[in-house]
Motif scaffolding. Sequence first.
Motif, PDB file in Angstrom:
ATOM      1  N   UNK A 123      56.782   6.287  65.285  1.00  0.00           N
ATOM      2  CA  UNK A 123      58.221   6.378  65.053  1.00  0.00           C
ATOM      3  C   UNK A 123      58.773   5.172  64.304  1.00  0.00           C
ATOM      4  N   UNK A 124      57.942   4.539  63.501  1.00  0.00           N
ATOM      5  CA  UNK A 124      58.395   3.490  62.602  1.00  0.00           C
ATOM      6  C   UNK A 124      58.840   4.175  61.315  1.00  0.00           C
ATOM      7  N   UNK A 125      60.021   3.804  60.829  1.00  0.00           N
ATOM      8  CA  UNK A 125      60.582   4.433  59.635  1.00  0.00           C
ATOM      9  C   UNK A 125      60.525   3.447  58.476  1.00  0.00           C
ATOM     10  N   UNK A 126      59.957   3.902  57.372  1.00  0.00           N
ATOM     11  CA  UNK A 126      59.820   3.097  56.157  1.00  0.00           C
ATOM     12  C   UNK A 126      60.758   3.647  55.099  1.00  0.00           C
ATOM     13  N   UNK A 127      61.604   2.778  54.562  1.00  0.00           N
ATOM     14  CA  UNK A 127      62.514   3.155  53.494  1.00  0.00           C
ATOM     15  C   UNK A 127      62.061   2.451  52.213  1.00  0.00           C
ATOM     16  N   UNK A 128      61.802   3.245  51.178  1.00  0.00           N
ATOM     17  CA  UNK A 128      61.365   2.730  49.886  1.00  0.00           C
ATOM     18  C   UNK A 128      62.449   3.009  48.852  1.00  0.00           C
ATOM     19  N   UNK A 129      62.495   2.179  47.834  1.00  0.00           N
ATOM     20  CA  UNK A 129      63.330   2.461  46.674  1.00  0.00           C
ATOM     21  C   UNK A 129      62.413   2.610  45.470  1.00  0.00           C
ATOM     22  N   UNK A 130      62.862   3.381  44.512  1.00  0.00           N
ATOM     23  CA  UNK A 130      62.087   3.582  43.291  1.00  0.00           C
ATOM     24  C   UNK A 130      61.923   2.226  42.609  1.00  0.00           C
ATOM     25  N   UNK A 131      60.698   1.895  42.229  1.00  0.00           N
ATOM     26  CA  UNK A 131      60.424   0.604  41.618  1.00  0.00           C
ATOM     27  C   UNK A 131      60.893   0.599  40.161  1.00  0.00           C
ATOM     28  N   UNK A 132      61.576  -0.462  39.780  1.00  0.00           N
ATOM     29  CA  UNK A 132      61.995  -0.670  38.404  1.00  0.00           C
ATOM     30  C   UNK A 132      61.116  -1.754  37.796  1.00  0.00           C
ATOM     31  N   UNK A 133      60.349  -1.445  36.766  1.00  0.00           N
ATOM     32  CA  UNK A 133      59.439  -2.435  36.176  1.00  0.00           C
ATOM     33  C   UNK A 133      60.170  -3.643  35.590  1.00  0.00           C
TER      34      UNK A 133
END
Length: 140
Positions: A123-133
């Motif tokens: 139940x660990x929640x990972x939030x990612x954002x789209x990577x910008x080079x």
Amino acid sequence: MKKYGIILLILIFSCSKNPETLLTHLNGYWEIEEVTLENGTKKQYQFSETIDYISINDSLKGYRKKLKPGINDTYFTSDDAEAITLKIEDNQLNIYYKTAYAEWKETVLEASEKHLKVSNENNTIYLYKRYTPIRLDVEE
């Protein structure tokens, strides 16, 4: 009164998300933004040295690879990758990972053009954002 109950059920089912719509947003480069533990504790990431690259094909199989970004679309990586199999189960999109050392599952909670949110079996929640080079104007 019965009429209102039926309308409420229709609204609930029509608003539920179709997990297949999440598939179109998984491919690409993702940077960790935040981790929320089961007890509610959050850890923010201002900067991460590595990003995740996810590649899924039409048969719902693919891989996830850790990359160290460079400049002007260069990435450094090892040959290691986690095999991925996607499955829609109980109206959820699940990602099954497999390496030579372990197997685990994550459930996709949200996937859009800009964000990816997954939950693991702890139940660990990972939030990612789209990577910008990182792009620099460098004369050659």
